[in-house]
Enzyme design. Structure first.
Site, short mmCIF file in Angstrom:
data_model
loop_
_atom_site.label_atom_id
_atom_site.label_comp_id
_atom_site.label_asym_id
_atom_site.label_seq_id
_atom_site.Cartn_x
_atom_site.Cartn_y
_atom_site.Cartn_z
N ASP A 179 -4.08 -4.99 6.27
CA ASP A 179 -4.61 -5.85 5.14
C ASP A 179 -3.36 -6.77 4.79
O ASP A 179 -2.13 -6.18 4.45
CB ASP A 179 -4.96 -4.78 3.90
CG ASP A 179 -5.52 -5.85 2.95
OD1 ASP A 179 -6.16 -6.86 3.13
OD2 ASP A 179 -5.60 -5.25 1.76
N HIS A 217 -2.67 -1.25 -3.10
CA HIS A 217 -4.10 -0.42 -2.73
C HIS A 217 -3.97 0.82 -3.85
O HIS A 217 -2.79 1.54 -3.95
CB HIS A 217 -3.94 0.13 -1.39
CG HIS A 217 -4.26 -0.97 -0.46
ND1 HIS A 217 -4.10 -0.79 0.78
CD2 HIS A 217 -4.52 -2.42 -0.67
CE1 HIS A 217 -4.49 -1.88 1.87
NE2 HIS A 217 -4.72 -2.63 0.72
N SER A 249 0.89 -1.08 0.10
CA SER A 249 0.00 0.05 -0.10
C SER A 249 0.94 1.28 -0.08
O SER A 249 1.63 1.43 -1.04
CB SER A 249 -1.02 -0.03 1.18
OG SER A 249 -1.75 0.94 1.17
#
Length: 224
Positions: free
Chosen positions: A164, A72, A45
């Site tokens: 995540d 992401h 991310s």
């Protein structure tokens, strides 16, 4: 499941390293990690662009394994992400398409605002609800890949600002796959790799060693 080396930590091991986890600092690829892998999945991310660039620059056009990345992305993100990375690697780099076959030596990105799931030899896209506020979700990619590829899977958890990927990485280890986390001290945002480490990983590597490590794991002619 991978059995980690239980030898006493080396003097230059990172302070506070969780029990049973070795870093790259001994300079060796553990013998138990050498096997015939079929797929690499990567999650990242915040800071992921630079981290991925570092890894991809280590890969030559002969790199044999397919790589699937959940980075992401904003919902309105353009399709220019693969184009950016084509400048740094000789492999094919594309956004994944629904029902697309997975080809050796190719890099696939989860498209903006889609979950990317892996079946044996094939990918599919989903518009199910966001997971951990994210679509694409790293957990969704990792968990589906774990079920499809089990012991022939490598997962890499890179820099990011949320957890995540931690659940998905745990599933991969449960199915016998190999999980690598970026050393949080080398991450632009350490939250994501640290969350995976807290759940358990097989190897913690500084960013600059991850690409060479993947190259070594991809070899079919391991010595010894």
């Amino acid at each position: 499941m991978i059995r980690v080396n239980q030898a006493a930590p080396l003097p230059n091991e990172a302070a506070g390293l969780p029990p049973g986890i070795r870093s790259w600092r001994d300079g060796r690829v553990p013998q138990e990690a050498l096997r015939d892998y079929e797929l690499i999945v990567i999650g990242c991310s915040m800071g992921g662009m630079n981290a991925l660039k570092s890894i991809f620059e280590s890969l030559t056009r002969e790199f044999p394994l397919p790589i699937i990345v959940a980075q992401h992305r904003y919902r309105t993100s353009s399709d220019s992400l693969p184009g950016y990375f084509r400048r740094f690697v000789d492999l094919e780099v594309v956004d994944a398409a629904d029902k697309q076959y997975i080809r050796p030596g190719s890099i696939y990105f989860a498209p903006a605002d889609y979950h990317l799931l892996v079946e044996r030899g094939e990918m599919s896209l989903s518009v199910d609800d966001a997971v951990a506020y994210s679509r694409p979700s790293i957990d969704v990619l990792f968990e589906s890949a774990a079920d499809a590829y089990a012991t022939s899977l490598i997962a890499v958890v890179l820099t990011g600002a949320n957890a995540d990927g931690a659940e998905g990485a745990a599933r991969i280890r449960q199915r016998g796959g190999l999980v690598i986390a970026q050393d949080p001290s080398t991450a632009e945002s350490p939250v994501m790799p640290q969350a995976a480490i807290n759940r358990g990983v097989d190897r913690i590597l500084p960013l600059e060693r991850i690409g060479p490590y993947l190259v070594e794991l991809s070899r079919k002619d391991h010595d010894g």
